[in-house]
Design a protein around this motif. Structure first.
Motif, short mmCIF file in Angstrom:
data_model
loop_
_atom_site.label_atom_id
_atom_site.label_comp_id
_atom_site.label_asym_id
_atom_site.label_seq_id
_atom_site.Cartn_x
_atom_site.Cartn_y
_atom_site.Cartn_z
N THR A 4 -13.59 -10.40 28.56
CA THR A 4 -14.03 -11.52 29.30
C THR A 4 -13.64 -12.71 28.55
O THR A 4 -13.65 -12.91 27.14
CB THR A 4 -15.54 -11.79 29.56
N MET A 27 -24.45 -15.80 28.94
CA MET A 27 -24.50 -14.31 29.17
C MET A 27 -24.46 -14.04 30.59
O MET A 27 -23.78 -13.24 31.19
CB MET A 27 -25.67 -13.78 28.64
N ASP A 28 -25.28 -14.89 31.47
CA ASP A 28 -25.26 -14.67 32.89
C ASP A 28 -23.86 -14.76 33.64
O ASP A 28 -23.49 -14.06 34.39
CB ASP A 28 -26.43 -15.59 33.54
N SER A 75 -20.95 -14.83 32.14
CA SER A 75 -20.06 -13.74 31.77
C SER A 75 -20.14 -12.23 32.39
O SER A 75 -19.28 -11.63 32.72
CB SER A 75 -19.98 -13.65 30.14
N GLU A 76 -21.57 -12.16 32.95
CA GLU A 76 -21.86 -10.93 33.47
C GLU A 76 -21.54 -10.93 34.68
O GLU A 76 -21.04 -9.87 35.59
CB GLU A 76 -23.34 -10.36 33.14
N ARG A 77 -21.48 -12.06 35.48
CA ARG A 77 -21.21 -12.29 36.81
C ARG A 77 -19.91 -12.16 37.09
O ARG A 77 -19.30 -11.89 38.19
CB ARG A 77 -21.78 -13.66 37.35
N HIS A 78 -18.80 -12.48 36.18
CA HIS A 78 -17.49 -12.46 36.30
C HIS A 78 -16.92 -11.68 35.09
O HIS A 78 -16.15 -12.02 34.33
CB HIS A 78 -16.86 -13.93 36.14
N PRO A 79 -16.92 -10.44 35.12
CA PRO A 79 -16.62 -9.61 33.83
C PRO A 79 -15.01 -9.43 34.14
O PRO A 79 -14.20 -9.48 35.14
CB PRO A 79 -17.10 -8.25 34.20
N LYS A 104 -14.74 -11.47 24.67
CA LYS A 104 -15.98 -10.53 24.31
C LYS A 104 -15.06 -9.05 24.76
O LYS A 104 -14.74 -9.01 25.90
CB LYS A 104 -16.92 -10.96 25.27
N GLN A 160 -16.49 -4.91 24.23
CA GLN A 160 -17.63 -4.28 24.85
C GLN A 160 -18.69 -4.90 23.85
O GLN A 160 -19.80 -4.56 24.32
CB GLN A 160 -17.53 -2.83 24.63
#
Length: 196
Positions: A2, A126-127, A129-133, A173, A175
């Motif tokens: 990401t 974080m929200d 980046s997690e929404r758009h891996p 980022k 893993q």
């Protein structure tokens, strides 16, 4: 992997006057718009999937100038706003000394703490980046919010240099952790100065 591109908004009159802007909604000035145009041209040939912005107009207009060139709709998130500067918003250092004395920074003037800003910035990034891996996301925000959040995201990188208006900081980022590919980059402005 990401990718996140963190951008500080273009310059405003209050930046020039060294006034604490905080969450007061101060617009870009003509120079700020020019910086954003130069930045959008730099981004023209780069691949980005999403653009997020603070809802304050200086950041949002910067984001929309990029978005219109890249045909990407800008999404806003209030968590990307600048730090809340409480009673000092709109003041210069001299104003603060005149009103509260040289020890003004030790007083409780309703200013959001560094920890609160870091937590807000981290949670938001974080929200997103997690929404758009595995996507490439531009985030347009503010100096203190970006600067303090970077200290938490990439503590292994020297981020002491103050962020320039329309500077680009690129993080990626895998893993395990965030890394910094580019910090506080303003080649679009430096190149323009060389061409004058």
């Amino acid at each position: 992997m990401t990718w996140i591109g963190l951008i500080r908004h273009g310059v405003t009159d209050w930046n020039y006057e060294h006034r604490a802007q905080g969450q007061t909604d101060i617009p870009l000035n003509d120079e700020g718009r020019r910086q954003a145009e130069l930045l959008s041209r730099r981004m023209e040939n780069e691949d980005w999937d999403y653009i997020y912005s603070s809802d304050l107009s200086r950041a949002l207009e910067t984001a929309e100038i990029i978005g219109s060139l890249k045909n990407i709709e800008v999404r806003t998130d209030q968590r990307l706003r600048e730090m809340n500067c409480g009673l000092i918003e709109g003041t210069t250092e001299q104003d603060r000394v005149n009103k509260w004395g040289y020890g003004w920074s030790k007083l409780d003037l309703g200013i959001e703490s560094n920890d609160e800003i870091m937590t807000r910035g981290m949670k938001c990034i974080m929200d997103i980046s997690e929404r758009h891996p595995s996507k490439k996301i531009l985030i347009v925000s503010h100096g203190a919010l970006i600067g303090l959040t970077l200290k938490k995201l990439i503590p292994h990188i020297d981020t002491q240099e103050q962020l320039h208006n329309t500077s680009v900081t690129i993080l990626n980022k895998d893993q395990f952790r965030w890394d910094c590919e580019r910090y506080n980059c303003i080649t679009h402005i430096e190149n323009d100065k060389h061409n004058e």
